[in-house]
Design an enzyme around this catalytic site. Structure first.
Site, mmCIF file in Angstrom:
data_model
loop_
_atom_site.group_PDB
_atom_site.id
_atom_site.type_symbol
_atom_site.label_atom_id
_atom_site.label_comp_id
_atom_site.label_asym_id
_atom_site.label_seq_id
_atom_site.Cartn_x
_atom_site.Cartn_y
_atom_site.Cartn_z
ATOM 1 N N HIS A 189 0.791 -1.387 0.172
ATOM 2 C CA HIS A 189 0.130 -0.349 -0.482
ATOM 3 C C HIS A 189 0.713 1.269 0.004
ATOM 4 O O HIS A 189 0.348 1.842 0.576
ATOM 5 C CB HIS A 189 -0.661 0.008 1.127
ATOM 6 C CG HIS A 189 -2.357 -0.491 0.953
ATOM 7 N ND1 HIS A 189 -2.805 -1.386 1.936
ATOM 8 C CD2 HIS A 189 -2.648 -1.187 -0.035
ATOM 9 C CE1 HIS A 189 -3.997 -1.718 1.351
ATOM 10 N NE2 HIS A 189 -3.955 -1.520 0.387
ATOM 11 N N GLU A 213 3.341 -6.248 -3.518
ATOM 12 C CA GLU A 213 2.285 -5.020 -3.985
ATOM 13 C C GLU A 213 2.479 -3.796 -3.554
ATOM 14 O O GLU A 213 3.134 -3.225 -2.344
ATOM 15 C CB GLU A 213 0.908 -5.119 -4.163
ATOM 16 C CG GLU A 213 0.128 -4.190 -5.252
ATOM 17 C CD GLU A 213 -1.399 -4.610 -4.494
ATOM 18 O OE1 GLU A 213 -1.430 -5.256 -4.623
ATOM 19 O OE2 GLU A 213 -2.548 -3.634 -5.067
ATOM 20 N N GLU A 239 -2.144 0.124 -10.328
ATOM 21 C CA GLU A 239 -3.982 0.655 -9.715
ATOM 22 C C GLU A 239 -3.825 1.744 -9.977
ATOM 23 O O GLU A 239 -5.108 2.658 -9.906
ATOM 24 C CB GLU A 239 -3.672 -0.152 -8.218
ATOM 25 C CG GLU A 239 -3.811 0.551 -6.882
ATOM 26 C CD GLU A 239 -3.897 -0.328 -6.006
ATOM 27 O OE1 GLU A 239 -3.841 -1.500 -5.785
ATOM 28 O OE2 GLU A 239 -4.289 0.103 -5.111
ATOM 29 N N HIS A 289 -7.004 -5.112 -10.902
ATOM 30 C CA HIS A 289 -7.175 -3.890 -9.541
ATOM 31 C C HIS A 289 -8.775 -4.396 -9.526
ATOM 32 O O HIS A 289 -9.602 -4.508 -10.494
ATOM 33 C CB HIS A 289 -6.453 -3.043 -9.639
ATOM 34 C CG HIS A 289 -6.792 -2.065 -7.879
ATOM 35 N ND1 HIS A 289 -8.027 -1.358 -8.165
ATOM 36 C CD2 HIS A 289 -6.980 -2.632 -7.276
ATOM 37 C CE1 HIS A 289 -7.487 -0.720 -6.710
ATOM 38 N NE2 HIS A 289 -7.303 -1.901 -6.021
HETATM 39 MG MG LIG Z 1 -3.426 -2.646 -3.848
#
Ligand SMILES: [Mg+2]
Length: 377
Positions: A189, A213, A239, A289
């Site tokens: 994140h 990610e 994303e 996503h």
């Molecule tokens: Mg993500």
């Protein structure tokens, strides 16, 4: 070919946390779409309403033409424009499929697979909660799980060592609990700088994550490329990207092993199909996503079903309300795979009774660090 028709009106709905749209045609065809700027759904709704003034009276068949007009008609671009445009694009593809009586994947090259492998979101405040959540997903048949390795109060830790030790401990616990045949996907994140993400990534290599990610903010493909170079875990990112042009820079920097187009943000099915082909030329695979409603999931499955370089599908679970109420017939999920539907267009219909439900907008929030500073969301 059915006789030409015209777009009659565009309807926007803020329902629960989602911006859904329907485009009505004079011949009675209704297309469904979703916009993906969660957190800024109201401005995106206004943008769809504004774009509707252009669309009304137009032939819905000219999907790429309408995309180009809406994208290029203003000096200004960005996520709200692209979120609105994506919802419209998905709905126009749904209309085209319904008018021709075929699924969208049949209009985009035909089926490349019969079912779509999903990774399930798991989580928990404590390590034990996280492990239990991962084990439950595996028991349900999922062969891949995704989680953030940080405890909810990670941003209150005063040293990086304390922060990283906790993350390594959690990832190791999940890996041990799910066993060697289940892929673990580690979601950061964007909460680290490049040097920090390389440092943690090297410590996580021992657990063989399927992907790492957004280990840093995605705005610099060159720096993301440094992270990809210096830790031996495949990077998944993208994303937040809204156009093919951002993906071109990411791919040129060799900064990702997996790209994460959001169909409700990155130009709908049209934009995401183009991005997938760009990735194919770089031997990069696609993991769409999908944090939104079952409409987004249905659009993702149409893309997954017609591209050759599909890897995994993000899935947050749709068996509980409000998601379980949204579709007349939910997409079929068997042992962690979504079955590619055979119906025309997106292969779904909205449940009218559910659409009277209340709006529940996402509350904008971001962590504040131990020293009072704003942290990345
Ligand atoms: Mg993500």
């Amino acid at each position: 070919m059915p006789a030409p028709t015209k777009i009659e009106r565009v309807e926007t709905m803020l329902w629960d946390r989602w911006l859904l749209i329907r485009i009505y045609c004079e011949d009675g065809t209704v297309g469904i779409g979703e916009g993906g700027v969660h957190g800024w759904q109201r401005p995106t709704k206004t943008m769809v309403d504004t774009m509707a003034e252009y669309l009304e009276g137009k032939n819905p068949d000219y999907i790429e033409h309408h995309y180009q007009w809406l994208y290029r008609s203003s000096h200004f671009m960005g996520s709200v424009v692209q979120g609105a445009l994506s919802a419209i694009d998905i709905a126009l593809w749904d209309i085209k499929g319904k008018r021709l009586g075929v699924p969208i994947y049949d209009l985009m090259g035909g089926k490349t697979r019969d079912k779509v492998r999903c990774y399930m979101h798991v989580g928990g405040e404590t390590k034990d909660d996280l492990v239990a959540s991962a084990q439950a997903a595996v028991k349900d048949g999922f062969t891949a799980v995704r989680f953030t390795p940080f405890a909810p109060d990670y941003y209150l830790h005063k040293s990086y060592t304390e922060w990283a030790d906790e993350a390594v401990d959690r990832v190791g616990a999940v890996k041990e609990a799910v066993g060697g045949n289940v892929d673990i996907c580690v979601e950061i994140h964007r909460q680290m700088a490049p040097a920090e993400s390389i440092w943690l990534g090297r410590r996580l290599e021992q657990f063989n994550p399927f992907f790492y990610e957004d280990p840093m903010l995605p705005d610099s493909p060159a720096r993301m490329g440094d992270v990809a170079d210096q830790c031996n875990i495949p990077i998944a990112t993208g994303e937040r990207f809204t156009t093919i042009f951002e993906y071109e820079q990411l791919l040129e920097a060799n900064a990702a092993s997996y790209i994460r187009p959001d169909l409700c943000l990155c130009g709908g099915l049209s934009g995401s199909k183009k991005v997938s082909a760009m990735a194919e030329a770089k031997h990069v695979k696609v993991i769409p996503h999908n944090p939104l409603s079952p409409v987004s999931t249905a659009a993702c499955v149409q893309l997954d079903a017609c591209i050759p370089n599909f890897a995994l599908q993000e899935y947050t679970g749709e068996s509980e309300p409000p998601k379980s109420d949204l579709l007349v017939t939910p997409l079929e999920l068997v042992d962690g795979y979504l079955i590619v539907p055979e119906g025309p267009g997106l292969g779904i219909e909205l449940n009218e009774a559910a659409l009277s439900g209340p709006e529940n907008p996402k509350i904008l929030d971001t962590p504040i660090g131990f020293d009072g500073s704003v942290q990345d969301r």
